[in-house]
Design a protein around this motif. Structure first.
Motif, mmCIF file in Angstrom:
data_model
loop_
_atom_site.group_PDB
_atom_site.id
_atom_site.type_symbol
_atom_site.label_atom_id
_atom_site.label_comp_id
_atom_site.label_asym_id
_atom_site.label_seq_id
_atom_site.Cartn_x
_atom_site.Cartn_y
_atom_site.Cartn_z
ATOM 1 N N TYR A 135 0.766 -1.341 -0.012
ATOM 2 C CA TYR A 135 -0.062 -0.013 0.062
ATOM 3 C C TYR A 135 0.853 1.084 0.023
ATOM 4 N N ILE A 136 1.839 1.300 0.959
ATOM 5 C CA ILE A 136 2.927 2.544 0.703
ATOM 6 C C ILE A 136 3.749 2.482 -0.580
ATOM 7 N N ILE A 137 3.570 1.352 -1.227
ATOM 8 C CA ILE A 137 4.395 1.390 -2.509
ATOM 9 C C ILE A 137 3.629 2.011 -3.672
ATOM 10 N N ALA A 138 2.438 1.506 -3.522
ATOM 11 C CA ALA A 138 1.391 1.747 -4.540
ATOM 12 C C ALA A 138 1.060 3.552 -4.189
ATOM 13 N N THR A 139 0.895 3.808 -3.158
ATOM 14 C CA THR A 139 0.677 5.391 -2.677
ATOM 15 C C THR A 139 1.899 6.097 -3.368
ATOM 16 N N LEU A 140 3.268 5.757 -2.937
ATOM 17 C CA LEU A 140 4.242 6.457 -3.263
ATOM 18 C C LEU A 140 4.350 6.668 -4.891
ATOM 19 N N ALA A 141 4.167 5.292 -5.679
ATOM 20 C CA ALA A 141 4.234 5.392 -6.991
ATOM 21 C C ALA A 141 3.111 6.604 -7.593
ATOM 22 N N ILE A 142 2.079 6.196 -7.143
ATOM 23 C CA ILE A 142 0.717 7.226 -7.519
ATOM 24 C C ILE A 142 1.166 8.779 -7.272
ATOM 25 N N PHE A 143 1.643 9.119 -6.139
ATOM 26 C CA PHE A 143 1.649 10.397 -5.736
ATOM 27 C C PHE A 143 3.047 10.910 -6.672
ATOM 28 N N GLY A 144 4.246 10.073 -6.571
ATOM 29 C CA GLY A 144 5.410 10.370 -7.200
ATOM 30 C C GLY A 144 5.189 10.532 -8.551
ATOM 31 N N SER A 145 4.402 9.762 -9.425
ATOM 32 C CA SER A 145 4.285 9.835 -10.903
ATOM 33 C C SER A 145 3.543 11.113 -11.410
ATOM 34 N N ALA A 146 2.823 11.371 -10.518
ATOM 35 C CA ALA A 146 2.080 12.622 -10.981
ATOM 36 C C ALA A 146 2.870 13.924 -11.070
ATOM 37 N N ARG A 147 3.628 13.751 -9.822
ATOM 38 C CA ARG A 147 4.585 15.181 -9.946
ATOM 39 C C ARG A 147 5.870 15.103 -10.728
ATOM 40 N N MET A 148 6.216 13.694 -10.982
ATOM 41 C CA MET A 148 7.347 13.808 -11.861
ATOM 42 C C MET A 148 6.990 14.006 -13.180
ATOM 43 N N SER A 149 5.681 13.490 -13.780
ATOM 44 C CA SER A 149 5.332 13.782 -15.122
ATOM 45 C C SER A 149 5.439 15.269 -15.451
ATOM 46 N N GLU A 150 5.010 16.062 -14.456
ATOM 47 C CA GLU A 150 5.208 17.381 -14.777
ATOM 48 C C GLU A 150 6.642 17.875 -14.867
ATOM 49 N N ALA A 151 7.606 17.491 -14.153
ATOM 50 C CA ALA A 151 9.163 17.737 -14.206
ATOM 51 C C ALA A 151 9.526 17.235 -15.596
ATOM 52 N N MET A 152 9.056 16.108 -16.175
ATOM 53 C CA MET A 152 9.678 15.630 -17.431
ATOM 54 C C MET A 152 8.952 16.172 -18.445
ATOM 55 N N ARG A 153 7.698 16.537 -18.612
ATOM 56 C CA ARG A 153 7.149 17.230 -19.650
ATOM 57 C C ARG A 153 7.727 18.573 -19.802
ATOM 58 N N SER A 154 7.771 19.144 -18.514
ATOM 59 C CA SER A 154 8.465 20.632 -18.956
ATOM 60 C C SER A 154 9.875 20.577 -19.357
ATOM 61 N N ALA A 155 10.805 19.701 -19.084
ATOM 62 C CA ALA A 155 12.187 19.342 -19.391
ATOM 63 C C ALA A 155 12.013 18.940 -20.911
ATOM 64 N N TYR A 156 11.152 18.113 -21.248
ATOM 65 C CA TYR A 156 11.174 17.703 -22.608
ATOM 66 C C TYR A 156 10.848 18.990 -23.583
ATOM 67 N N LEU A 157 9.770 20.050 -23.069
ATOM 68 C CA LEU A 157 9.302 21.181 -23.797
ATOM 69 C C LEU A 157 10.558 22.090 -23.827
ATOM 70 N N ALA A 158 11.511 21.938 -22.765
ATOM 71 C CA ALA A 158 12.483 23.036 -22.768
ATOM 72 C C ALA A 158 13.639 22.761 -23.850
ATOM 73 N N VAL A 159 13.647 21.583 -24.317
ATOM 74 C CA VAL A 159 14.622 21.254 -25.378
ATOM 75 C C VAL A 159 14.254 22.021 -26.625
ATOM 76 N N PRO A 160 15.312 22.798 -27.114
ATOM 77 C CA PRO A 160 14.867 23.398 -28.494
ATOM 78 C C PRO A 160 14.459 22.501 -29.433
ATOM 79 N N LYS A 161 13.466 22.832 -30.309
ATOM 80 C CA LYS A 161 13.008 22.102 -31.564
ATOM 81 C C LYS A 161 13.927 21.880 -32.575
ATOM 82 N N GLY A 162 15.001 22.753 -32.652
ATOM 83 C CA GLY A 162 15.803 22.754 -33.514
ATOM 84 C C GLY A 162 16.919 21.577 -33.417
ATOM 85 N N GLN A 163 17.027 21.122 -31.959
ATOM 86 C CA GLN A 163 18.092 20.155 -31.812
ATOM 87 C C GLN A 163 17.261 18.693 -32.658
#
Length: 252
Positions: free
Chosen positions: A99-127
């Motif tokens: 239960y704690i693993i499931a909760t950490l995975a759910i809670f962490g994935s929601a926050r990490m997705s935003e960090a990953m999405r913003s990082a991907y969008l920060a890479v110049p499209k020209g690259q």
């Protein structure tokens, strides 16, 4: 009455550290799922399908707006009922660490997705366009061009989120998990609560040391990624202008 027993503080550390591997194992397993689901959610939010983006965005906002301990109780008490009513499965006998693993995975994935999405969008499209012009496929361009740069951009935020997950493991005792903090409560109970302060200071010290080690590890990984991409470390870039300034001053 003695305020703090340093001798008891030292003697209780080995007793607490016995259960530290359980906490680290819970953290490691949850991080694997957090990163995988975080990548998947980030990918879904960058798709053109508005329905998919709306569903994932709503999910992320709900999870990010729910306190971790409340989410843990919802999963701990609600998941067995869901499995029983939907699939006829009784999971009450499962290990409580699930239960704690499931909760950490759910809670962490929601926050990490935003960090990953913003990082991907920060890479110049020209690259990416340059990679295509060199004959790389979409997969090769992502693997060799986009992902290393996005990972370097996201690493500081991911490091903070991983440290946050480490600290969130401390509430696992609230659902009966005997991990590092759960064992600390047992030690306090066996001592009839006489040395509560010493035990919790020892717990805080161990978490502080682990946080410092993780932070150092992230710095090493970040420096390795910068070297791989040919980027000068921050301290070298800071020294550059000073050295240049000295040369100019000498000429004057």
């Amino acid at each position: 009455m003695q305020l703090f027993s340093f001798q008891y503080f030292i003697s209780t550390l080995p007793k607490l550290l016995v259960y530290l591997p359980i906490t680290l194992l819970i953290l490691a397993i949850s991080l694997v799922f957090s990163l995988l689901f975080g990548l998947f959610f980030a990918w879904c939010r960058m798709r053109k399908n508005r329905v998919v983006r709306a569903i994932i965005s709503t999910y992320i906002e709900i999870i990010r707006g729910t306190p971790f301990v409340v989410l843990l109780f919802i999963i701990y008490f609600g998941l067995p009922k869901l499995f029983l009513n939907a699939f006829g499965m009784d999971i009450n006998g499962w290990n409580k660490a699930f239960y704690i693993i499931a909760t950490l995975a759910i809670f962490g994935s929601a926050r990490m997705s935003e960090a990953m999405r913003s990082a991907y969008l920060a890479v110049p499209k020209g690259q990416l366009e340059a990679a295509y012009s060199c004959g790389l496929s979409a997969g090769q361009a992502f693997l060799h061009v986009t992902m290393p740069q996005a990972l370097l951009i996201a690493l500081p935020n991911l490091g903070n989120l991983i440290l946050s997950n480490l600290l969130e493991t401390a509430v696992g005792f609230s659902v009966g998990i005997v991990d590092f903090v759960g064992n600390a409560r047992l030690v306090i109970t066996r001592g009839y609560g006489v040395h509560t302060m010493e035990v919790y200071v020892a717990v805080a010290l161990v978490y502080w040391v682990m946080s410092m080690l993780f932070a150092k590890l992230f710095d090493v990984v970040e420096a390795a990624l910068k070297r791989h991409q040919g980027i000068a470390p921050d301290n070298k870039r800071a020294e550059g202008p000073r050295k240049a300034g000295k040369k100019v001053t000498g000429r004057v």
